[in-house]
Design a protein around this motif. Structure first.
Motif, PDB file in Angstrom:
ATOM      1  N   MET A   1       0.851  -1.207   0.000  1.00 21.25           N
ATOM      2  CA  MET A   1       0.000   0.000   0.000  1.00 21.25           C
ATOM      3  C   MET A   1       0.868   1.231   0.000  1.00 21.25           C
ATOM      4  SD  MET A   1      -2.611   1.281   2.957  1.00 21.25           S
ATOM      5  CE  MET A   1      -3.234   2.957   2.971  1.00 21.25           C
ATOM      6  N   ALA A   2       0.672   2.114  -0.922  1.00 19.66           N
ATOM      7  CA  ALA A   2       1.426   3.374  -0.961  1.00 19.66           C
ATOM      8  C   ALA A   2       0.725   4.411  -0.105  1.00 19.66           C
ATOM      9  CB  ALA A   2       1.549   3.880  -2.394  1.00 19.66           C
ATOM     10  N   VAL A   3       1.486   5.085   0.705  1.00 17.80           N
ATOM     11  CA  VAL A   3       0.914   6.140   1.538  1.00 17.80           C
ATOM     12  C   VAL A   3       0.787   7.409   0.716  1.00 17.80           C
ATOM     13  CG1 VAL A   3       1.218   7.526   3.600  1.00 17.80           C
ATOM     14  CG2 VAL A   3       1.954   5.151   3.590  1.00 17.80           C
ATOM     15  N   VAL A   4      -0.404   7.977   0.643  1.00 20.22           N
ATOM     16  CA  VAL A   4      -0.584   9.239  -0.065  1.00 20.22           C
ATOM     17  C   VAL A   4      -0.119  10.348   0.851  1.00 20.22           C
ATOM     18  CG1 VAL A   4      -2.208  10.784  -1.181  1.00 20.22           C
ATOM     19  CG2 VAL A   4      -2.499   8.326  -1.393  1.00 20.22           C
ATOM     20  N   MET A   5       0.999  10.992   0.492  1.00 17.40           N
ATOM     21  CA  MET A   5       1.672  11.906   1.402  1.00 17.40           C
ATOM     22  C   MET A   5       1.435  13.353   1.071  1.00 17.40           C
ATOM     23  SD  MET A   5       5.220   9.880   1.796  1.00 17.40           S
ATOM     24  CE  MET A   5       5.813  11.170   2.870  1.00 17.40           C
ATOM     25  N   MET A   6       0.433  13.634   0.260  1.00 22.49           N
ATOM     26  CA  MET A   6       0.149  15.023  -0.080  1.00 22.49           C
ATOM     27  C   MET A   6      -1.312  15.314   0.200  1.00 22.49           C
ATOM     28  SD  MET A   6       0.568  16.871  -3.758  1.00 22.49           S
ATOM     29  CE  MET A   6      -0.284  18.381  -4.131  1.00 22.49           C
ATOM     30  N   THR A   7      -1.595  16.342   0.959  1.00 27.41           N
ATOM     31  CA  THR A   7      -2.968  16.700   1.273  1.00 27.41           C
ATOM     32  C   THR A   7      -3.506  17.678   0.259  1.00 27.41           C
ATOM     33  OG1 THR A   7      -2.440  18.620   2.609  1.00 27.41           O
ATOM     34  CG2 THR A   7      -2.353  16.495   3.719  1.00 27.41           C
ATOM     35  N   ALA A   8      -4.745  18.109   0.463  1.00 26.32           N
ATOM     36  CA  ALA A   8      -5.370  19.037  -0.477  1.00 26.32           C
ATOM     37  C   ALA A   8      -4.859  20.458  -0.320  1.00 26.32           C
ATOM     38  CB  ALA A   8      -6.886  19.017  -0.292  1.00 26.32           C
ATOM     39  N   LEU A   9      -4.103  20.717   0.738  1.00 24.47           N
ATOM     40  CA  LEU A   9      -3.562  22.056   0.892  1.00 24.47           C
ATOM     41  C   LEU A   9      -2.564  22.338  -0.206  1.00 24.47           C
ATOM     42  CD1 LEU A   9      -2.890  22.131   4.734  1.00 24.47           C
ATOM     43  CD2 LEU A   9      -4.751  23.228   3.514  1.00 24.47           C
ATOM     44  N   THR A  10      -2.658  23.501  -0.821  1.00 18.48           N
ATOM     45  CA  THR A  10      -1.717  23.869  -1.859  1.00 18.48           C
ATOM     46  C   THR A  10      -1.205  25.259  -1.604  1.00 18.48           C
ATOM     47  OG1 THR A  10      -3.524  24.646  -3.239  1.00 18.48           O
ATOM     48  CG2 THR A  10      -2.747  22.410  -3.637  1.00 18.48           C
ATOM     49  N   VAL A  11       0.097  25.427  -1.814  1.00 23.66           N
ATOM     50  CA  VAL A  11       0.720  26.726  -1.636  1.00 23.66           C
ATOM     51  C   VAL A  11       1.693  26.942  -2.767  1.00 23.66           C
ATOM     52  CG1 VAL A  11       0.525  26.745   0.877  1.00 23.66           C
ATOM     53  CG2 VAL A  11       2.523  25.753  -0.177  1.00 23.66           C
ATOM     54  N   ALA A  12       1.985  28.199  -3.031  1.00 26.50           N
ATOM     55  CA  ALA A  12       2.980  28.522  -4.045  1.00 26.50           C
ATOM     56  C   ALA A  12       4.310  28.791  -3.375  1.00 26.50           C
ATOM     57  CB  ALA A  12       2.536  29.743  -4.841  1.00 26.50           C
ATOM     58  N   PRO A 199       7.052  12.683  -1.897  1.00 29.22           N
ATOM     59  CA  PRO A 199       5.776  13.313  -1.527  1.00 29.22           C
ATOM     60  C   PRO A 199       4.551  12.471  -1.809  1.00 29.22           C
ATOM     61  CG  PRO A 199       6.644  14.302  -3.528  1.00 29.22           C
ATOM     62  CD  PRO A 199       7.696  13.367  -3.033  1.00 29.22           C
ATOM     63  N   GLU A 200       4.697  11.341  -2.498  1.00 28.71           N
ATOM     64  CA  GLU A 200       3.539  10.511  -2.825  1.00 28.71           C
ATOM     65  C   GLU A 200       3.692   9.054  -2.424  1.00 28.71           C
ATOM     66  OE1 GLU A 200       1.588  12.190  -6.808  1.00 28.71           O
ATOM     67  OE2 GLU A 200       3.683  11.622  -7.083  1.00 28.71           O
ATOM     68  N   LEU A 201       4.908   8.558  -2.332  1.00 29.75           N
ATOM     69  CA  LEU A 201       5.175   7.142  -2.095  1.00 29.75           C
ATOM     70  C   LEU A 201       5.921   6.946  -0.778  1.00 29.75           C
ATOM     71  CD1 LEU A 201       6.436   6.332  -5.708  1.00 29.75           C
ATOM     72  CD2 LEU A 201       4.180   5.810  -4.770  1.00 29.75           C
ATOM     73  N   PRO A 202       5.823   5.764  -0.172  1.00 32.10           N
ATOM     74  CA  PRO A 202       6.520   5.512   1.101  1.00 32.10           C
ATOM     75  C   PRO A 202       7.998   5.204   0.880  1.00 32.10           C
ATOM     76  CG  PRO A 202       5.316   3.557   0.465  1.00 32.10           C
ATOM     77  CD  PRO A 202       4.987   4.605  -0.573  1.00 32.10           C
ATOM     78  N   LEU A 203       8.709   6.129   0.218  1.00 31.14           N
ATOM     79  CA  LEU A 203      10.116   5.957  -0.106  1.00 31.14           C
ATOM     80  C   LEU A 203      10.938   7.069   0.522  1.00 31.14           C
ATOM     81  CD1 LEU A 203       9.907   5.151  -3.946  1.00 31.14           C
ATOM     82  CD2 LEU A 203       9.962   3.517  -2.031  1.00 31.14           C
ATOM     83  N   LEU A 204      12.097   6.696   1.057  1.00 31.78           N
ATOM     84  CA  LEU A 204      13.042   7.651   1.622  1.00 31.78           C
ATOM     85  C   LEU A 204      14.337   7.561   0.824  1.00 31.78           C
ATOM     86  CD1 LEU A 204      13.497   9.674   4.005  1.00 31.78           C
ATOM     87  CD2 LEU A 204      14.594   7.766   5.211  1.00 31.78           C
ATOM     88  N   TYR A 205      14.834   8.723   0.349  1.00 31.04           N
ATOM     89  CA  TYR A 205      16.042   8.780  -0.461  1.00 31.04           C
ATOM     90  C   TYR A 205      17.200   9.269   0.405  1.00 31.04           C
ATOM     91  CZ  TYR A 205      12.317   8.714  -3.953  1.00 31.04           C
ATOM     92  OH  TYR A 205      11.191   8.395  -4.685  1.00 31.04           O
ATOM     93  N   VAL A 206      18.273   8.478   0.455  1.00 34.31           N
ATOM     94  CA  VAL A 206      19.385   8.739   1.368  1.00 34.31           C
ATOM     95  C   VAL A 206      20.700   8.657   0.600  1.00 34.31           C
ATOM     96  CG1 VAL A 206      20.568   8.017   3.471  1.00 34.31           C
ATOM     97  CG2 VAL A 206      18.077   7.731   3.277  1.00 34.31           C
TER      98      VAL A 206
END
Length: 518
Positions: A1-12, A199-206
């Motif tokens: 299951m992929a965690v959706v890590m972005m909410t509906a809040l949007t900012v510039a 920001p969309e997937l349960p992945l951490l880049y190191v």
């Protein structure tokens, strides 16, 4: 299951503004237009002739960037300097005129004294080492709690700090208490740069920074399984050093990750990890420079600087250079993008390294579309020699901070002077219009950490920064007046992450600190 890590809040990635004198939340700004509706030209200016470059494609499928900017949730910090333009002031909030900073908690990392050819790296965090911050939604909390592989501890909460350490571990901390919220990840080698959370997937880049052990390169971890999915390095690179201090970025559906091996990589992403799509390799005057800065992105153009002083714009659709600018010397600080009067501009500065001693730190403002110079400001700096093998370069290591509120039109930077001025380090304010110095505030020691901002209800800006002697400073942005300072740790090299009226930052001993601005 992929965690959706972005909410509906949007900012510039724009500025704080208010018609009634109060700082408005950026959540009210409309969502950005998808990048495919605003592609910049696929072109190459004459300056590209200074490069010898090659684009290698591993994937013949569609390479065009698609979708809107993802780093838009104002409560999350998922990469270095928070967003694609790397221009975040984090919009920390305080009331009135703050007068002190207090330590809320301290977490001590493991100390790894494994010798390397570059010395021992112990623990804590180094340059850039910025922590990440996530405020998970209730659904995401339920997901983690129902996923045994996530390796939660009893101290897990909906607010997490994630940071890479020089001891070679990635830590997960409860933001409120400073206790470990998950079992740490073993990255194998010292981590100097800032890790990135997809920001969309349960992945951490190191990215690994120093080869204490093999293998050595860039890593992808699954947070669902709490394990490493892959380690990437490139035997075909034109430079052999396989460190990845750059904080990678997701843009238009792809992951972009510069390497100190002289290459820019474009990866496809899935819950199973990443696959290489294409690679840009380049040389200037026969040399393949290393890239330690983190890539900034404006629409389909990416910008970065390297350790030979080259600043490049790349069309991320084709991975071909758009323009090239030569800025004298080693540039490790990340290029900052800012949209002013509807046009994109870049701010970047070099160190005093290869040019010799003394030398010049050259801060420049560039037109992001064609690389032409808008203005330059030159600051005299020196290199400081400690021994035959150890030298401290002068100039700018930090990423600049763009001022808003009562500091609109100002740019703040930490400069390492090393004897070229009365103080070893200076906090300096510049005009974004013409680059002129507005003021200079001497500090007790040289500074590598990037400054961060806090705003009060009157939209007045206050800056917090540390120095290499472990002092923390609270500075009035408009005047440069130091409102408060105190010694906290041995050496603040890392850049802070700001949440509300607090910040989290690591030191070069083994302490990670949460501090509250009051």
């Amino acid at each position: 299951m992929a965690v959706v890590m972005m909410t509906a809040l949007t900012v510039a990635c724009g500025k704080l503004s208010s018609s009634n004198g109060e700082a408005e939340q950026r959540d009210t700004i409309p969502a950005p237009v998808p990048v495919e509706q605003q592609y910049l030209p696929d072109t190459a200016y004459a300056s590209v002739s200074a490069l010898q470059f090659q684009v290698e494609k591993n994937d013949s499928s569609d390479a065009m960037l698609r979708g809107a900017e993802l780093y838009t949730d104002s409560s999350r910090v998922l990469t270095f300097r928070k967003n694609q333009w790397r221009n975040a002031d984090f919009a920390g909030r305080v009331t009135g005129t703050p007068s002190k900073i207090e330590v809320a908690w301290q977490f001590d990392t493991y100390m790894d004294n494994t010798p390397t050819r570059l010395g021992t790296w112990a623990g804590g965090s180094g340059w850039t080492g910025q922590p990440l911050y996530v405020h998970w939604t209730s659904d995401e909390v339920k997901h983690w709690q129902s996923t045994p592989g996530a390796m939660l501890t009893p101290d897990f909460s909906d607010q997490e700090i994630i940071l890479g350490s020089l001891c070679g571990r990635v830590y997960f901390l409860n933001f409120e208490t400073g206790k470990e919220s998950r079992q740490y990840l073993d990255a194998g080698n010292p981590i100097k740069g800032t890790v990135s959370l997809d920001p969309e997937l349960p992945l951490l880049y190191v990215g690994q920074g120093v080869p204490a052990r093999q293998p050595f390169g860039a890593q992808v971890f699954s947070l669902d399984e709490h394990r490493r999915l892959s380690l990437f390095n490139d035997s075909r690179a034109w430079r052999s050093w396989q460190a990845f201090d750059s904080s990678p970025l997701v843009a238009g559906g792809f992951l972009f990750w510069p390497g100190e091996n002289g290459s820019l990589y474009k990866f496809r992403r899935s819950a199973q990890g990443i696959t290489l799509h294409s690679t840009l390799r380049y040389r200037v005057q026969g040399a393949a420079p290393g890239i330690e800065s983190s890539i900034s992105v404006y629409r389909n153009y990416g910008f970065f600087a390297d350790n030979h002083g080259n600043v490049l714009a790349v069309n991320l659709n084709t991975m071909k250079p758009v323009w090239h600018y030569r800025n004298m010397d080693d540039t490790d600080g990340t290029v900052v993008c800012s949209e002013e009067d509807g046009k994109p501009y870049l701010y970047t500065a070099c160190e005093v390294d290869k040019q010799g001693d003394p030398g010049t730190c050259r801060l420049v403002k560039l037109n992001a579309l064609d690389g032409t110079e808008v203005w330059r400001q030159e600051i005299n700096c020196k290199r400081k020699r400690f021994s035959e093998k150890k030298t401290l370069d002068g100039g700018m290591y930090a990423t600049p901070l763009i001022g808003h509120g009562d500091c609109e039109g100002m740019l703040f930077a930490n400069i390492v002077r090393n004897g070229a001025a009365q103080a070893a380090g200076e906090f300096t304010a510049f005009s974004t219009k013409d680059g002129k110095v507005i003021y200079t505030t001497p500090l007790k020691q040289f500074v590598w950490t990037s400054p961060v901002a806090f705003y009060n209800e009157k939209n007045e800006l206050f800056v917090v920064s540390g120095d290499s002697s472990g002092n923390i400073y609270l500075i009035r942005g408009r005047t440069g007046e130091i409102l408060f300072t105190m010694p906290v740790a041995y050496n603040f090299e890392s850049s802070p992450c700001v949440v509300g009226n607090a910040l989290v930052v690591g030191s070069r001993t083994n302490g990670i600190y949460k501090m509250v601005v009051k």
